[in-house]
Design a protein around this motif. Structure first.
Motif, PDB file in Angstrom:
ATOM      1  N   ASN A  36      21.679  -9.555 -46.611  1.00  0.00           N
ATOM      2  CA  ASN A  36      22.235  -8.779 -45.507  1.00  0.00           C
ATOM      3  C   ASN A  36      21.659  -7.361 -45.531  1.00  0.00           C
ATOM      4  N   PHE A  37      20.763  -7.086 -44.586  1.00  0.00           N
ATOM      5  CA  PHE A  37      20.141  -5.776 -44.465  1.00  0.00           C
ATOM      6  C   PHE A  37      20.921  -4.847 -43.538  1.00  0.00           C
ATOM      7  N   ALA A  38      21.995  -5.315 -42.933  1.00  0.00           N
ATOM      8  CA  ALA A  38      22.756  -4.520 -41.972  1.00  0.00           C
ATOM      9  C   ALA A  38      23.393  -3.313 -42.660  1.00  0.00           C
ATOM     10  N   ILE A  39      23.323  -2.175 -41.962  1.00  0.00           N
ATOM     11  CA  ILE A  39      23.917  -0.940 -42.470  1.00  0.00           C
ATOM     12  C   ILE A  39      24.658  -0.271 -41.315  1.00  0.00           C
ATOM     13  N   GLY A  40      25.909   0.080 -41.556  1.00  0.00           N
ATOM     14  CA  GLY A  40      26.733   0.710 -40.533  1.00  0.00           C
ATOM     15  C   GLY A  40      26.103   1.963 -39.952  1.00  0.00           C
ATOM     16  N   GLY A  41      26.190   2.116 -38.635  1.00  0.00           N
ATOM     17  CA  GLY A  41      25.727   3.295 -37.933  1.00  0.00           C
ATOM     18  C   GLY A  41      24.234   3.377 -37.716  1.00  0.00           C
ATOM     19  N   THR A  42      23.485   2.351 -38.106  1.00  0.00           N
ATOM     20  CA  THR A  42      22.030   2.422 -37.956  1.00  0.00           C
ATOM     21  C   THR A  42      21.591   1.913 -36.589  1.00  0.00           C
ATOM     22  N   SER A  43      20.370   2.270 -36.252  1.00  0.00           N
ATOM     23  CA  SER A  43      19.801   1.906 -34.962  1.00  0.00           C
ATOM     24  C   SER A  43      19.050   0.583 -35.043  1.00  0.00           C
ATOM     25  N   THR A  44      18.845  -0.022 -33.888  1.00  0.00           N
ATOM     26  CA  THR A  44      18.018  -1.228 -33.808  1.00  0.00           C
ATOM     27  C   THR A  44      16.606  -0.908 -34.287  1.00  0.00           C
ATOM     28  N   GLN A  45      16.088   0.268 -33.938  1.00  0.00           N
ATOM     29  CA  GLN A  45      14.748   0.649 -34.357  1.00  0.00           C
ATOM     30  C   GLN A  45      14.647   0.726 -35.889  1.00  0.00           C
ATOM     31  N   PHE A  46      15.652   1.277 -36.544  1.00  0.00           N
ATOM     32  CA  PHE A  46      15.680   1.360 -38.008  1.00  0.00           C
ATOM     33  C   PHE A  46      15.736  -0.039 -38.613  1.00  0.00           C
ATOM     34  N   GLN A  47      16.615  -0.882 -38.069  1.00  0.00           N
ATOM     35  CA  GLN A  47      16.727  -2.250 -38.574  1.00  0.00           C
ATOM     36  C   GLN A  47      15.427  -3.019 -38.345  1.00  0.00           C
ATOM     37  N   TYR A  48      14.734  -2.738 -37.248  1.00  0.00           N
ATOM     38  CA  TYR A  48      13.463  -3.386 -36.945  1.00  0.00           C
ATOM     39  C   TYR A  48      12.411  -3.038 -38.001  1.00  0.00           C
ATOM     40  N   GLU A  49      12.402  -1.802 -38.477  1.00  0.00           N
ATOM     41  CA  GLU A  49      11.463  -1.422 -39.543  1.00  0.00           C
ATOM     42  C   GLU A  49      11.759  -2.196 -40.829  1.00  0.00           C
ATOM     43  N   ILE A  50      13.033  -2.352 -41.160  1.00  0.00           N
ATOM     44  CA  ILE A  50      13.410  -3.155 -42.329  1.00  0.00           C
ATOM     45  C   ILE A  50      12.987  -4.604 -42.106  1.00  0.00           C
ATOM     46  N   PHE A  51      13.201  -5.101 -40.898  1.00  0.00           N
ATOM     47  CA  PHE A  51      12.809  -6.465 -40.522  1.00  0.00           C
ATOM     48  C   PHE A  51      11.317  -6.680 -40.766  1.00  0.00           C
ATOM     49  N   LYS A  52      10.475  -5.780 -40.240  1.00  0.00           N
ATOM     50  CA  LYS A  52       9.025  -5.935 -40.380  1.00  0.00           C
ATOM     51  C   LYS A  52       8.596  -5.933 -41.848  1.00  0.00           C
ATOM     52  N   ASP A  53       9.264  -5.131 -42.673  1.00  0.00           N
ATOM     53  CA  ASP A  53       8.911  -5.043 -44.088  1.00  0.00           C
ATOM     54  C   ASP A  53       9.356  -6.256 -44.897  1.00  0.00           C
ATOM     55  N   ASN A  54      10.318  -7.037 -44.386  1.00  0.00           N
ATOM     56  CA  ASN A  54      10.936  -8.088 -45.201  1.00  0.00           C
ATOM     57  C   ASN A  54      10.880  -9.494 -44.635  1.00  0.00           C
ATOM     58  N   ILE A  55      10.526  -9.681 -43.385  1.00  0.00           N
ATOM     59  CA  ILE A  55      10.666 -10.985 -42.743  1.00  0.00           C
ATOM     60  C   ILE A  55       9.872 -12.093 -43.432  1.00  0.00           C
ATOM     61  N   ASP A  56       8.756 -11.769 -44.039  1.00  0.00           N
ATOM     62  CA  ASP A  56       7.949 -12.802 -44.702  1.00  0.00           C
ATOM     63  C   ASP A  56       8.633 -13.412 -45.918  1.00  0.00           C
ATOM     64  N   ASN A  57       9.699 -12.773 -46.397  1.00  0.00           N
ATOM     65  CA  ASN A  57      10.417 -13.262 -47.577  1.00  0.00           C
ATOM     66  C   ASN A  57      11.537 -14.254 -47.244  1.00  0.00           C
ATOM     67  N   PHE A  58      11.719 -14.573 -45.949  1.00  0.00           N
ATOM     68  CA  PHE A  58      12.857 -15.391 -45.540  1.00  0.00           C
ATOM     69  C   PHE A  58      12.440 -16.542 -44.641  1.00  0.00           C
ATOM     70  N   ASP A  59      13.244 -17.607 -44.683  1.00  0.00           N
ATOM     71  CA  ASP A  59      12.992 -18.774 -43.839  1.00  0.00           C
ATOM     72  C   ASP A  59      13.386 -18.502 -42.400  1.00  0.00           C
ATOM     73  N   ASN A  60      14.526 -17.844 -42.208  1.00  0.00           N
ATOM     74  CA  ASN A  60      15.061 -17.551 -40.884  1.00  0.00           C
ATOM     75  C   ASN A  60      15.837 -16.250 -40.927  1.00  0.00           C
ATOM     76  N   PHE A  61      16.224 -15.761 -39.747  1.00  0.00           N
ATOM     77  CA  PHE A  61      17.011 -14.533 -39.700  1.00  0.00           C
ATOM     78  C   PHE A  61      17.949 -14.546 -38.509  1.00  0.00           C
ATOM     79  N   ILE A  62      18.951 -13.662 -38.612  1.00  0.00           N
ATOM     80  CA  ILE A  62      19.890 -13.378 -37.532  1.00  0.00           C
ATOM     81  C   ILE A  62      19.811 -11.872 -37.310  1.00  0.00           C
ATOM     82  N   PHE A  63      19.672 -11.460 -36.064  1.00  0.00           N
ATOM     83  CA  PHE A  63      19.510 -10.039 -35.756  1.00  0.00           C
ATOM     84  C   PHE A  63      20.569  -9.618 -34.752  1.00  0.00           C
TER      85      PHE A  63
END
Length: 149
Positions: A36-63
Motif C-alpha cells: 500500500n503506497f497510499a499516503i493521506g493528503g497526497t496528490s495524484t501526481q505524487f502517487q503517479y511518481e511512486i507508481f512509475k518507480d514501483n510498478i514493475d515490481n507488482f503483478d497488478n495494481f489499484i489506483f
C-alpha cells in the motif's frame, strides 16, 4: 499475486489505523501480497511518481485518484513498514511531506494555482487515462465525484 495500491487517505492510513483500511482488509481476507503506497493528503501526481518507480515490481495494481488540485512535495525520507506480506506507509508528518490543497496551502501552492493555464487539469487527466488503461490495472477509481473541464 503481488498487488500495489496507490492513493490518498481514502486508501492509506489517513486518520485511521494502518489495519483499518480497505487495502488491509483485502490483504486479510485474500492472503494476497499487498503493498500500500497510499499516503493521506497526497496528490495524484505524487502517487503517479511512486507508481512509475514501483510498478514493475507488482503483478497488478489499484489506483485511487484524488482531487486534481493538490500539490505534494517530498521533503524528507519516507519508509514503508511491513507486517507479514502487507506493506504500508505510516502516517506521514510535515517532516516528510509538504501537502497543499485548496483548504490548506502555502505560497508555492498559491503561485502554482495562480499561474495555471489549464496544465494542472490536463496533466491530471492524462495521468488518469494512462493509469486506467495500463495493462496491470485491476481497478482505478475517483474518491470523489466531480466534473472538471
Amino acid at each position: 499475486m503481488k498487488i500495489a495500491v496507490f492513493g490518498c487517505s481514502h486508501s492509506g492510513i489517513g486518520p485511521r489505523k494502518w489495519n483499518h483500511t480497505w487495502p488491509f482488509l483485502l490483504y486479510k481476507f485474500t492472503n494476497l501480497e499487498i503493498n500500500n503506497f497510499a499516503i493521506g493528503g497526497t496528490s495524484t501526481q505524487f502517487q503517479y511518481e511512486i507508481f512509475k518507480d514501483n510498478i514493475d515490481n507488482f503483478d497488478n495494481f489499484i489506483f485511487q485518484f484524488t482531487m486534481p488540485h493538490r500539490l505534494t512535495k517530498q521533503i524528507g525520507s519516507i519508509t514503508q513498514i511491513k507486517k507479514g506480506t502487507y506493506t504500508y506507509f505510516p502516517n506521514m508528518t510535515s517532516h516528510n511531506l509538504e501537502r497543499s490543497t485548496a483548504g490548506s496551502f502555502n505560497a508555492e501552492y498559491k503561485k502554482w494555482i495562480k499561474n495555471d493555464d489549464g496544465e494542472i487539469l490536463n496533466e491530471y487527466q492524462n495521468i488518469c487515462k494512462e493509469v486506467s488503461s495500463h495493462e496491470k490495472c485491476l481497478f482505478s477509481f475517483y474518491m470523489f465525484r466531480h466534473k472538471s473541464n
